[in-house]
Motif scaffolding. Structure first.
Motif, PDB file in Angstrom:
ATOM      1  N   LYS A 319       0.830  -1.204   0.000  1.00 17.79           N
ATOM      2  CA  LYS A 319       0.000   0.000   0.000  1.00 17.79           C
ATOM      3  C   LYS A 319       0.864   1.253   0.000  1.00 17.79           C
ATOM      4  CE  LYS A 319      -0.363   0.349   5.060  1.00 17.79           C
ATOM      5  NZ  LYS A 319      -1.225   0.267   6.241  1.00 17.79           N
ATOM      6  N   GLU A 320       2.121   1.100   0.372  1.00 18.06           N
ATOM      7  CA  GLU A 320       3.044   2.234   0.338  1.00 18.06           C
ATOM      8  C   GLU A 320       3.162   2.805  -1.070  1.00 18.06           C
ATOM      9  OE1 GLU A 320       7.767   3.171   1.002  1.00 18.06           O
ATOM     10  OE2 GLU A 320       6.925   1.352   1.886  1.00 18.06           O
ATOM     11  N   LEU A 321       2.896   1.994  -2.085  1.00 21.51           N
ATOM     12  CA  LEU A 321       2.916   2.485  -3.463  1.00 21.51           C
ATOM     13  C   LEU A 321       1.917   3.618  -3.661  1.00 21.51           C
ATOM     14  CD1 LEU A 321       3.130  -0.931  -5.337  1.00 21.51           C
ATOM     15  CD2 LEU A 321       4.940   0.795  -5.176  1.00 21.51           C
ATOM     16  N   VAL A 322       0.878   3.637  -2.848  1.00 17.61           N
ATOM     17  CA  VAL A 322      -0.124   4.704  -2.919  1.00 17.61           C
ATOM     18  C   VAL A 322       0.118   5.757  -1.848  1.00 17.61           C
ATOM     19  CG1 VAL A 322      -2.581   5.249  -2.765  1.00 17.61           C
ATOM     20  CG2 VAL A 322      -1.843   3.173  -3.931  1.00 17.61           C
ATOM     21  N   THR A 323       0.359   5.326  -0.619  1.00 18.09           N
ATOM     22  CA  THR A 323       0.452   6.279   0.493  1.00 18.09           C
ATOM     23  C   THR A 323       1.783   7.028   0.528  1.00 18.09           C
ATOM     24  OG1 THR A 323       1.348   4.643   2.029  1.00 18.09           O
ATOM     25  CG2 THR A 323      -1.056   4.816   1.875  1.00 18.09           C
ATOM     26  N   ILE A 451      -6.569   5.901  -7.684  1.00 17.60           N
ATOM     27  CA  ILE A 451      -5.389   6.179  -6.861  1.00 17.60           C
ATOM     28  C   ILE A 451      -5.579   7.478  -6.089  1.00 17.60           C
ATOM     29  CG2 ILE A 451      -2.925   6.746  -6.947  1.00 17.60           C
ATOM     30  CD1 ILE A 451      -2.685   4.749  -9.240  1.00 17.60           C
ATOM     31  N   LEU A 452      -6.183   8.471  -6.737  1.00 11.88           N
ATOM     32  CA  LEU A 452      -6.467   9.735  -6.054  1.00 11.88           C
ATOM     33  C   LEU A 452      -7.405   9.504  -4.880  1.00 11.88           C
ATOM     34  CD1 LEU A 452      -6.260  12.806  -5.849  1.00 11.88           C
ATOM     35  CD2 LEU A 452      -8.139  12.974  -7.503  1.00 11.88           C
ATOM     36  N   LEU A 453      -8.392   8.619  -5.065  1.00 14.58           N
ATOM     37  CA  LEU A 453      -9.312   8.279  -3.978  1.00 14.58           C
ATOM     38  C   LEU A 453      -8.547   7.649  -2.811  1.00 14.58           C
ATOM     39  CD1 LEU A 453     -12.231   8.070  -2.949  1.00 14.58           C
ATOM     40  CD2 LEU A 453     -12.379   5.836  -4.087  1.00 14.58           C
ATOM     41  N   GLY A 454      -7.607   6.730  -3.152  1.00 13.18           N
ATOM     42  CA  GLY A 454      -6.781   6.118  -2.108  1.00 13.18           C
ATOM     43  C   GLY A 454      -5.945   7.149  -1.372  1.00 13.18           C
ATOM     44  N   LYS A 455      -5.435   8.126  -2.097  1.00  8.06           N
ATOM     45  CA  LYS A 455      -4.664   9.208  -1.475  1.00  8.06           C
ATOM     46  C   LYS A 455      -5.538  10.013  -0.513  1.00  8.06           C
ATOM     47  CE  LYS A 455      -0.305   9.691  -2.733  1.00  8.06           C
ATOM     48  NZ  LYS A 455       0.769   9.923  -1.747  1.00  8.06           N
ATOM     49  N   LEU A 456      -6.752  10.317  -0.946  1.00 11.89           N
ATOM     50  CA  LEU A 456      -7.668  11.093  -0.104  1.00 11.89           C
ATOM     51  C   LEU A 456      -8.005  10.335   1.175  1.00 11.89           C
ATOM     52  CD1 LEU A 456     -10.032  12.516  -2.864  1.00 11.89           C
ATOM     53  CD2 LEU A 456      -8.471  13.838  -1.420  1.00 11.89           C
ATOM     54  N   ILE A 457      -8.220   9.026   1.040  1.00  9.93           N
ATOM     55  CA  ILE A 457      -8.537   8.207   2.221  1.00  9.93           C
ATOM     56  C   ILE A 457      -7.365   8.202   3.189  1.00  9.93           C
ATOM     57  CG2 ILE A 457      -8.985   5.849   3.012  1.00  9.93           C
ATOM     58  CD1 ILE A 457     -10.581   5.446   0.402  1.00  9.93           C
TER      59      ILE A 457
END
Length: 833
Positions: A319-323, A451-457
Motif C-alpha cells: 500500500k506504500e505504493l499509494v500512500t 489512486i487519487l481516492l486512495g490518497k484522499l482516504i
C-alpha cells in the motif's frame, strides 16, 4: 552535439550534486541504523590507514577483539577503493565529505545504468528522462543504505551489460557484467545478499533470453538474402520454420562451440575473484565467529521457518505504493529498512502497462520479462511459493534472512515496466490508431481517479505510527500527501485534455514537459522529506568533528560505563539517544535515530566491559568464555546483564587492568569447567593450548584442584605501552623476579596473532579460553603483539585493486553515455519513426 540521453544524464547528475552540496553545507549526518554503521566502519578503516599507516586486520575495541575481514567488505564502497592508494598523496582532515562523495558516486552508478538500460528498451528519449528521474527520486538511503539502496543500485547497469551481450553476442559485455556483478555483491554491500542478487539477475537474463527473438530485419541478412527480396509479412509467416533451420545449421557450425567455450572461459575467469573473497572470509575469521544473531544459527545459517517469516511482508505492505509512507515491520517496528514508493504517475503507467499486455498492445518481450520477474519478487518478499522454492534450490539461500526487504528490487522493476507504458502511449499519440489511444486514455483516467481516492482516504484516516520518527514528522508527511493529491489532480486534467489528439499533436512536447515536472516535483518532495527526517543537521559542532581523522590511546582497562567517553557523549547529545534508559531496561530499544550496531565501540575507540551495542559477531573463544559463566543471551544480543561471577570481571579486564601478570599458568583440557567453578576467584591463569614441552611456569593441574583454584598468583609488574594500533601493541616490561612469569592480555586470542619478546618470536597461549598470554623472562623486556597475516594483506590488496577495476568500468560506461552522439531519434525527439 551530444545526445538528449547525455543531456538527461548530466541534468540528473547535477541534481545529485545539489543534494551532495546541501548535505555538506548543512552538516547532516545519519545518526543511526545501518547507514551510520556503514559510515562508522568506513571512518574506522581509513582513520587507521591515515594515522597508523596500515589497514586494520584486527578491531581491538569490537566484541573484545575480532578480525576485520567481513567488515572490510561491507564498508568498502566502490569509490572507497580509490581512497586507499591516494591517502599517501593527500591528507584529508575529515571523512564527512568523503562519505558523501562515495554515496554520490553510487548514485551516479544508478543514474548511468538506468539511462543505458532505458536506451535499450525505449524508443523515445522522454521516456528515458521519465524513468531516470523516477529511479533517482526514489533512492532513499539515509536510514538503510544496504537494503534501500545498495541492494539494487547497480542492477540497471549489470542488466544493461548482460542484455547487450545477448543482443550483440558480445563476450566483452558479458565479462564486464560479471565483474560488476561481483563488485556489486561484495563491495560496500552485505555478502549474504549475494544469493538474491544473483537469483533475480539470472532470472531476468534467462527469461529475456528465452523470450528474445532477433529483429525481423536482421534475419534476412543471416539467411544470405537482402531485405529488398523479401517482404516483411512473408518473413513473419515463415519465421518459425526459418528459425528452426537456422538453429539446425548452427549446431554444425564450429563457431558456435567456440563461442560456448569463450563463455565458459569468461565465467571461470570471473569466478576467480569470488573464490579469493570466499577464502578470505572463511580462512580468516568467518569460520571462527559466532553469529549470536536473532534467529540465526551459530554457523550463520537460518532455519527454513526463520527464512520465510523473519522479515517477510504482507501484500498489504505494498500500500506504500499509494500512500508513500513505509509500512510497519513485524519486528523492527521503528526501523526504516525499505522504501517502495515510486510516485503516482509511474504507478498509473505501471497499471496501464499491465492493461496493455492483456490487450496485446505491448508485445515487447522485455515488458513480459520484467513483469514475470516482478511477480516472482513479490512472491519472494511475502514468503510465498517462490521463496520456499529458492530456499532449497538456489545456492547459499539458506544464509539469507530478509525476504521482505527484497521488495526494494521490486520497486525498480515497477518503474521500468511503467516506462514501457509511458513510451507506448507517446507512440500511439502520433499514429493513426485513434480508437486504441482513446481507450488507453480512458483507462489511465479511471486508474488515476482510483489512486487519487486512495490518497484522499490516507489523508482523512487519522495518522498513526509507532515510530517516534513518524510521530514527530507527521506534519511534514501530511504536506507530502497533500502535494501528491495536487499533482495527481493536475495529472487528471492533463489526461482529460489528452483525449483530443489534435491538441496532443500541437502541444505534445509542452504536455510531456509538464508531466516530467509533475513527476519530478512529487518525487523530490518525497526524497527531501525523508532525508530531512533521517539526516538531521548536527546539533552541535563536536559531532561533526567526530569524523576528523585522529589518533587514539591504548585503553588500560575496560570501563564499566560510557559516561567517561567524550566521543560517545557527543554522539548521544546530538542524536538524542537516552542510553541510560536502555541500560535500565536491559535490552536494546530503537530510539529516535535507529539501532545500535556492532562497530560503534570501535568508532568511539572505547573498550567497555558490557556493550550496549549488538555483540552477535564475536569470536568463538570469547563466546566460550561467556558461556562458561552461563551468560543469558538476550533477544537483541546486548551484553546485559554480564555474568556476575567476580572472576569473570577480573580476567576480562574490568576490575583489573587488561595487562595482568601471574606466577604460573596451568594447562588443562577442561578450562571451561574450572573457571566456572565457584571456588575459582580469577587469580590464577588456565590454558587449553597444547604444550609439547611442559616447563616452568607452565604447569599441569594436580589432583588437588580445589586448593589450586583458590590460589592468588597475581603479580605487580611495572609496564609501559610504547605503541598501540589495531594491528600492533608494543610494551616495555620490567620483570624484577628471578624467574619467568606469565603476562595475560585481555584481548581476544586468534591464531594469526604473533608475539615477540626482545625480537624473538614466542608462543601465545590461549588464556582462560578467550585471551592471550605469553611467558616473560626475567629483567627488562620489549614485548610486541602483532597481527599482520600476509594472506590477509594480499587479500586487501587484491580487493582494493579489483574494486578500482570496478571504478574504471563504471567511469567507462559513464563516459560512453556522455559522449553519445545525436541520432535520428534525438533529432525528432518527440517521437521516433
Amino acid at each position: 552535439m551530444i545526445s538528449h540521453r547525455a543531456i538527461f544524464g548530466i541534468t540528473t547528475i547535477l541534481l545529485g550534486i545539489f543534494y551532495f552540496i546541501n548535505f555538506v553545507i548543512s552538516k547532516r549526518i545519519p545518526l543511526g541504523h545501518d547507514t551510520f554503521q556503514y559510515l562508522q566502519l568506513q571512518y574506522s578503516f581509513l582513520n587507521e590507514l591515515i594515522m597508523k599507516g596500515e589497514i586494520p586486520q584486527w578491531f581491538p575495541f569490537l566484541t573484545k577483539g575480532t578480525v576485520t575481514n567481513i567488515w572490510f567488505l561491507i564498508q568498502n564502497g566502490i569509490l572507497n577503493n580509490f581512497y586507499y592508494p591516494l591517502v599517501k598523496f593527500f591528507h584529508p582532515e575529515n571523512y564527512y565529505f568523503m562519505f558523501y562523495a562515495s554515496v554520490f558516486f553510487d548514485e551516479i552508478v544508478l543514474i548511468t545504468g538506468t539511462i543505458l538500460l532505458s536506451k535499450e528498451f525505449y524508443k523515445n528519449t522522454w521516456t528515458v528522462l521519465f524513468v531516470t528521474t523516477t529511479v533517482f527520486g526514489t533512492a532513499i538511503w539515509a536510514s538503510q543504505i544496504w537494503w534501500s539502496f545498495h541492494l539494487y543500485y547497480m542492477m540497471p547497469l549489470v542488466l544493461y551489460l548482460y542484455i547487450k551481450a545477448i543482443k550483440e553476442k558480445s563476450i566483452s559485455n558479458f565479462l564486464m557484467g560479471n565483474v560488476l556483478l561481483i563488485i556489486w555483491s561484495f563491495y560496500g554491500n552485505l555478502p549474504y545478499q549475494l544469493p538474491v542478487i544473483t537469483l533475480f539477475v539470472a532470472l531476468t537474463v534467462i527469461i529475456y533470453w528465452l523470450l528474445y527473438t532477433p529483429p525481423i530485419e536482421s534475419l534476412s541478412i543471416k539467411s544470405g538474402k537482402t531485405e529488398d527480396n523479401r517482404r516483411y509479412m512473408e518473413l513473419k509467416i515463415q519465421f518459425t520454420q526459418f528459425k528452426t533451420e537456422i538453429f539446425a545449421k548452427k549446431l554444425k557450425d564450429k563457431r558456435v562451440y567456440l563461442n560456448i567455450l569463450k563463455i565458459i572461459s569468461v565465467t571461470v575467469l570471473t569466478l576467480t575473484p569470488i573464490f579469493i573473497i570466499y577464502k578470505y572470509l572463511t580462512s580468516c575469521g568467518a569460520g571462527e565467529i559466532v553469529y549470536r544473531n536473532f534467529m540465526r544459527e551459530a554457523g550463520g545459517k537460518v532455519a527454513y521457518g526463520v527464512f520465510l517469516n523473519y522479515s517477510k511482508i504482507s501484500y498489504l505492505n505494498y500500500k506504500e505504493l499509494v500512500t508513500g509512507v513505509p509500512a510497519d515491520f513485524p519486528f523492527l517496528t521503528l526501523s526504516l529498512d525499505q522504501f517502495l514508493y515510486v510516485g503516482i504517475l509511474p504507478l498509473t503507467f505501471f497499471i496501464l502497462a499491465i492493461y496493455m499486455l492483456i490487450k496485446k498492445i505491448l508485445q515487447d518481450k522485455i515488458t513480459l520479462t520484467f513483469l514475470i520477474v516482478l511477480l516472482l519478487l513479490v512472491s519472494f518478499s511475502v514468503g510465498g511459493f517462490f521463496a520456499k522454492l529458492s530456499y532449497f534450490f538456489w545456492p547459499l539461500m539458506d544464509r539469507f534472512r530478509h525476504v521482505g526487504l527484497v521488495s526494494c528490487i521490486a520497486k525498480l522493476y515497477i518503474i521500468f515496466i511503467a516506462g514501457f507504458a509511458f513510451d507506448k502511449t507517446i507512440s500511439l499519440a502520433k499514429n493513426d490508431e485513434t480508437s486504441r489511444y482513446e481507450s488507453l486514455t480512458k483507462f489511465l483516467f479511471f486508474t488515476t481517479c482510483l489512486i487519487l481516492l486512495g490518497k484522499l482516504i490516507s489523508v482523512l484516516v487519522p495518522f498513526k505510527h509507532r515510530s517516534l520518527i513518524y510521530e514527530e514528522a507527521s506534519s511534514e508527511i501530511m504536506i507530502f500527501k497533500l502535494t501528491s493529491i495536487v499533482i495527481t489532480t493536475i495529472f487528471l486534467l492533463i489526461i482529460w485534455k489528452a483525449k483530443n489528439k489534435k491538441l496532443i499533436q500541437k502541444n505534445g512536447i509542452k504536455l510531456l514537459i509538464l508531466i516530467i515536472i509533475l513527476n519530478s516535483w512529487e518525487l523530490l518532495t518525497y526524497r527531501s522529506l525523508f532525508f530531512h527526517i533521517l539526516l538531521p543537521p548536527t546539533q552541535e559542532k563536536n559531532l561533526y568533528e567526530l569524523f576528523k581523522f585522529t589518533d587514539y590511546p591504548f585503553q588500560p582497562d575496560r570501563s564499566m560505563n560510557y559516561d567517561k567517553n567524550a566521543r560517545f557523549q557527543t554522539f548521544i547529545r546530538s542524536a538524542d539517544i537516552k542510553y541510560k534508559e536502555i541500560l535500565k531496561k536491559g535490552y536494546c530499544i530503537f530510539q529516535k535515530w535507529g539501532a545500535y550496531y556492532w562497530n560503534s565501540d570501535q568508532f568511539f575507540y572505547f573498550d567497555p566491559c558490557s556493550s550496549i551495542f549488538r555483540v552477535d559477531h564475536r569470536l568463538i573463544n570469547i563466546d566460550r568464555y561467556y558461556i562458561a559463566y552461563n551468560e543469558k543471551f538476550l533477544p537483541l544480543n546486548i551484553e546485559q546483564p554480564i555474568p556476575s561471577h567476580p572472576a569473570f570481571l577480573k580476567i576480562m579486564g574490568c576490575n583489573s587492568p587488561k595487562i595482568q601478570f601471574f606466577e604460573n599458568i596451568y594447562s588443562s583440557p577442561k578450562v571451561e569447567y574450572l573457571i566456572a567453578d565457584t571456588k575459582y576467584q580469577g587469580d590464577i591463569l588456565l590454558t587449553d593450548t597444547e604444550t609439547k614441552n611442559v616447563q616452568n611456569p607452565i604447569n599441569q593441574l594436580d589432583d588437588n584442584i580445589s586448593s589450586t583454584l583458590l590460589k592468588n598468583e597475581r603479580l605487580d609488574i611495572p609496564y609501559k605501552v610504547v605503541k598501540f594500533s589495531a594491528n600492533h601493541i608494543e610494551m616495555e616490561i620490567s620483570n624484577n623476579y628471578q624467574r619467568p612469569i606469565i603476562m595475560h592480555y585481555a584481548d581476544a586470542f586468534h591464531k594469526y596473532w604473533k608475539a615477540y619478546v626482545n625480537g624473538r618470536e614466542t608462543t601465545i597461549y590461549c588464556t582462560n579460553l578467550g585471551f592471550k598470554g605469553i611467558v616473560v623472562p626475567p629483567g627488562n623486556s620489549t614485548i610486541d603483539f602483532i597481527f599482520r597475516e600476509k594472506k590477509v594483506f594480499y587479500a586487501h590488496l587484491f580487493l582494493i585493486t579489483f574494486g578500482n577495476l570496478g571504478v574504471i568500468l563504471i567511469l567507462y560506461n559513464l563516459v560512453s553515455l556522455l559522449k553519445a552522439k545525436k541520432t535520428e531519434n534525438d533529432k525528432k525527439f518527440w517521437i521516433p519513426s
